[in-house]
Write a protein that holds these residues in place. Structure first.
Motif, PDB file in Angstrom:
ATOM      1  N   LYS A   3       0.854  -1.183   0.000  1.00  0.00           N
ATOM      2  CA  LYS A   3       0.000   0.000   0.000  1.00  0.00           C
ATOM      3  C   LYS A   3       0.890   1.233   0.000  1.00  0.00           C
ATOM      4  O   LYS A   3       1.789   1.355   0.828  1.00  0.00           O
ATOM      5  CB  LYS A   3      -0.908   0.000   1.226  1.00  0.00           C
ATOM      6  CG  LYS A   3      -1.955  -1.107   1.210  1.00  0.00           C
ATOM      7  CD  LYS A   3      -2.798  -1.090   2.459  1.00  0.00           C
ATOM      8  CE  LYS A   3      -3.694   0.132   2.464  1.00  0.00           C
ATOM      9  NZ  LYS A   3      -4.629   0.141   3.611  1.00  0.00           N
ATOM     10  N   VAL A   4       0.627   2.138  -0.948  1.00  0.00           N
ATOM     11  CA  VAL A   4       1.408   3.365  -1.101  1.00  0.00           C
ATOM     12  C   VAL A   4       0.480   4.568  -1.000  1.00  0.00           C
ATOM     13  O   VAL A   4      -0.577   4.595  -1.631  1.00  0.00           O
ATOM     14  CB  VAL A   4       2.161   3.379  -2.449  1.00  0.00           C
ATOM     15  CG1 VAL A   4       2.833   4.721  -2.688  1.00  0.00           C
ATOM     16  CG2 VAL A   4       3.180   2.250  -2.510  1.00  0.00           C
ATOM     17  N   ALA A   5       0.890   5.549  -0.225  1.00  0.00           N
ATOM     18  CA  ALA A   5       0.178   6.824  -0.135  1.00  0.00           C
ATOM     19  C   ALA A   5       0.951   7.876  -0.922  1.00  0.00           C
ATOM     20  O   ALA A   5       2.184   7.920  -0.869  1.00  0.00           O
ATOM     21  CB  ALA A   5       0.039   7.267   1.318  1.00  0.00           C
ATOM     22  N   VAL A   6       0.230   8.693  -1.655  1.00  0.00           N
ATOM     23  CA  VAL A   6       0.808   9.857  -2.325  1.00  0.00           C
ATOM     24  C   VAL A   6       0.128  11.071  -1.691  1.00  0.00           C
ATOM     25  O   VAL A   6      -1.080  11.240  -1.813  1.00  0.00           O
ATOM     26  CB  VAL A   6       0.580   9.825  -3.854  1.00  0.00           C
ATOM     27  CG1 VAL A   6       1.169  11.069  -4.507  1.00  0.00           C
ATOM     28  CG2 VAL A   6       1.165   8.558  -4.468  1.00  0.00           C
ATOM     29  N   VAL A   7       0.916  11.866  -0.979  1.00  0.00           N
ATOM     30  CA  VAL A   7       0.393  13.008  -0.229  1.00  0.00           C
ATOM     31  C   VAL A   7       1.014  14.273  -0.821  1.00  0.00           C
ATOM     32  O   VAL A   7       2.223  14.455  -0.742  1.00  0.00           O
ATOM     33  CB  VAL A   7       0.751  12.900   1.269  1.00  0.00           C
ATOM     34  CG1 VAL A   7       0.095  14.025   2.053  1.00  0.00           C
ATOM     35  CG2 VAL A   7       0.375  11.536   1.827  1.00  0.00           C
ATOM     36  N   TYR A   8       0.193  15.125  -1.430  1.00  0.00           N
ATOM     37  CA  TYR A   8       0.782  16.280  -2.111  1.00  0.00           C
ATOM     38  C   TYR A   8      -0.087  17.524  -1.989  1.00  0.00           C
ATOM     39  O   TYR A   8      -1.279  17.455  -1.686  1.00  0.00           O
ATOM     40  CB  TYR A   8       1.031  15.953  -3.588  1.00  0.00           C
ATOM     41  CG  TYR A   8      -0.223  16.011  -4.426  1.00  0.00           C
ATOM     42  CD1 TYR A   8      -0.573  17.172  -5.124  1.00  0.00           C
ATOM     43  CD2 TYR A   8      -1.078  14.923  -4.505  1.00  0.00           C
ATOM     44  CE1 TYR A   8      -1.734  17.241  -5.876  1.00  0.00           C
ATOM     45  CE2 TYR A   8      -2.239  14.986  -5.259  1.00  0.00           C
ATOM     46  CZ  TYR A   8      -2.567  16.141  -5.933  1.00  0.00           C
ATOM     47  OH  TYR A   8      -3.720  16.218  -6.668  1.00  0.00           O
ATOM     48  N   TRP A   9       0.556  18.660  -2.251  1.00  0.00           N
ATOM     49  CA  TRP A   9      -0.096  19.962  -2.380  1.00  0.00           C
ATOM     50  C   TRP A   9       0.426  20.580  -3.668  1.00  0.00           C
ATOM     51  O   TRP A   9       1.622  20.489  -3.969  1.00  0.00           O
ATOM     52  CB  TRP A   9       0.256  20.862  -1.194  1.00  0.00           C
ATOM     53  CG  TRP A   9      -0.462  22.189  -1.207  1.00  0.00           C
ATOM     54  CD1 TRP A   9      -1.658  22.459  -0.623  1.00  0.00           C
ATOM     55  CD2 TRP A   9      -0.023  23.396  -1.835  1.00  0.00           C
ATOM     56  NE1 TRP A   9      -1.993  23.773  -0.852  1.00  0.00           N
ATOM     57  CE2 TRP A   9      -1.001  24.364  -1.600  1.00  0.00           C
ATOM     58  CE3 TRP A   9       1.092  23.751  -2.586  1.00  0.00           C
ATOM     59  CZ2 TRP A   9      -0.912  25.668  -2.074  1.00  0.00           C
ATOM     60  CZ3 TRP A   9       1.191  25.047  -3.061  1.00  0.00           C
ATOM     61  CH2 TRP A   9       0.195  25.994  -2.811  1.00  0.00           C
ATOM     62  N   SER A  10      -0.457  21.184  -4.433  1.00  0.00           N
ATOM     63  CA  SER A  10      -0.050  21.799  -5.697  1.00  0.00           C
ATOM     64  C   SER A  10      -0.782  23.112  -5.886  1.00  0.00           C
ATOM     65  O   SER A  10      -2.007  23.154  -5.781  1.00  0.00           O
ATOM     66  CB  SER A  10      -0.359  20.842  -6.859  1.00  0.00           C
ATOM     67  OG  SER A  10       0.139  21.351  -8.070  1.00  0.00           O
ATOM     68  N   GLY A  11      -0.030  24.171  -6.138  1.00  0.00           N
ATOM     69  CA  GLY A  11      -0.641  25.474  -6.365  1.00  0.00           C
ATOM     70  C   GLY A  11      -0.940  25.739  -7.835  1.00  0.00           C
ATOM     71  O   GLY A  11      -1.930  26.378  -8.166  1.00  0.00           O
ATOM     72  N   PHE A  49       0.430   2.386   5.600  1.00  0.00           N
ATOM     73  CA  PHE A  49       1.079   2.323   4.296  1.00  0.00           C
ATOM     74  C   PHE A  49       2.494   1.771   4.386  1.00  0.00           C
ATOM     75  O   PHE A  49       3.223   2.032   5.337  1.00  0.00           O
ATOM     76  CB  PHE A  49       1.077   3.713   3.650  1.00  0.00           C
ATOM     77  CG  PHE A  49      -0.311   4.213   3.382  1.00  0.00           C
ATOM     78  CD1 PHE A  49      -0.980   3.831   2.232  1.00  0.00           C
ATOM     79  CD2 PHE A  49      -0.965   5.013   4.307  1.00  0.00           C
ATOM     80  CE1 PHE A  49      -2.276   4.246   1.998  1.00  0.00           C
ATOM     81  CE2 PHE A  49      -2.265   5.439   4.079  1.00  0.00           C
ATOM     82  CZ  PHE A  49      -2.922   5.046   2.921  1.00  0.00           C
ATOM     83  N   ASP A  50       2.877   1.005   3.357  1.00  0.00           N
ATOM     84  CA  ASP A  50       4.235   0.465   3.256  1.00  0.00           C
ATOM     85  C   ASP A  50       5.205   1.538   2.779  1.00  0.00           C
ATOM     86  O   ASP A  50       6.388   1.503   3.104  1.00  0.00           O
ATOM     87  CB  ASP A  50       4.259  -0.719   2.279  1.00  0.00           C
ATOM     88  CG  ASP A  50       3.311  -1.813   2.733  1.00  0.00           C
ATOM     89  OD1 ASP A  50       3.535  -2.362   3.827  1.00  0.00           O
ATOM     90  OD2 ASP A  50       2.335  -2.107   2.011  1.00  0.00           O
ATOM     91  N   GLY A  51       4.724   2.461   1.963  1.00  0.00           N
ATOM     92  CA  GLY A  51       5.540   3.542   1.435  1.00  0.00           C
ATOM     93  C   GLY A  51       4.699   4.795   1.271  1.00  0.00           C
ATOM     94  O   GLY A  51       3.492   4.720   1.046  1.00  0.00           O
TER      95      GLY A  51
END
Length: 140
Positions: A3-11, A49-51
């Motif tokens: 399980k992979v999480a992608v955590v982001y902020w983008s303007g 999450f694993d990564g």
């Protein structure tokens, strides 16, 4: 299945394009991927999450976005020991100091960085997107 999480902020959307490439790489490697904004992710989710891929552009004097992203990352930072982590983001000035600082924070927290941070000057080019996909595969 990892399980992979992608955590982001983008303007401007540039870091979002990079987040999509990280997710694509992780999915191609067989991972189950969840995507979060900073308001949706906290220390309580890290163990699920694993990564984890963290994405944020450089802001101001080459720092993480200060209203949402920095507070979230400061919260999860203490839970990253032993966790596979990748960092990515775009910038429009400077020389990438924010990424070096961010990597240093992760190393100090005991995170296992799977790759050098992937940076894109403004919009990500093919090399940056390939780096993001590779990061996603490494996190899987």
């Amino acid at each position: 299945m990892s399980k992979v999480a992608v955590v982001y902020w983008s303007g401007t959307g540039n870091t979002q394009i990079m987040a999509d490439a990280v997710a694509e790489g992780a999915k191609a490697a067989g991972a189950e991927v969840s995507v979060f904004g900073p308001a949706e992710f906290g220390k309580d989710k890290v163990a699920e999450f694993d990564g984890i891929a963290f994405g944020c552009p450089a802001m101001g004097a080459e720092v993480l976005e200060e209203m949402e992203y920095e507070p979230m990352f400061a919260d999860v930072e203490t839970a990253l020991s032993g966790k596979k982590v990748g960092l990515f983001g775009s910038y429009g000035w400077g020389d990438g100091q924010w990424m070096r600082d961010w990597e240093e924070r992760c190393n100090a927290a005991g995170a296992r960085l799977v790759a050098e941070g992937v940076m894109a000057n403004y919009a990500p080019d093919g090399e940056a997107l390939d780096g993001c996909k590779s990061m996603g595969r490494a996190l899987a």
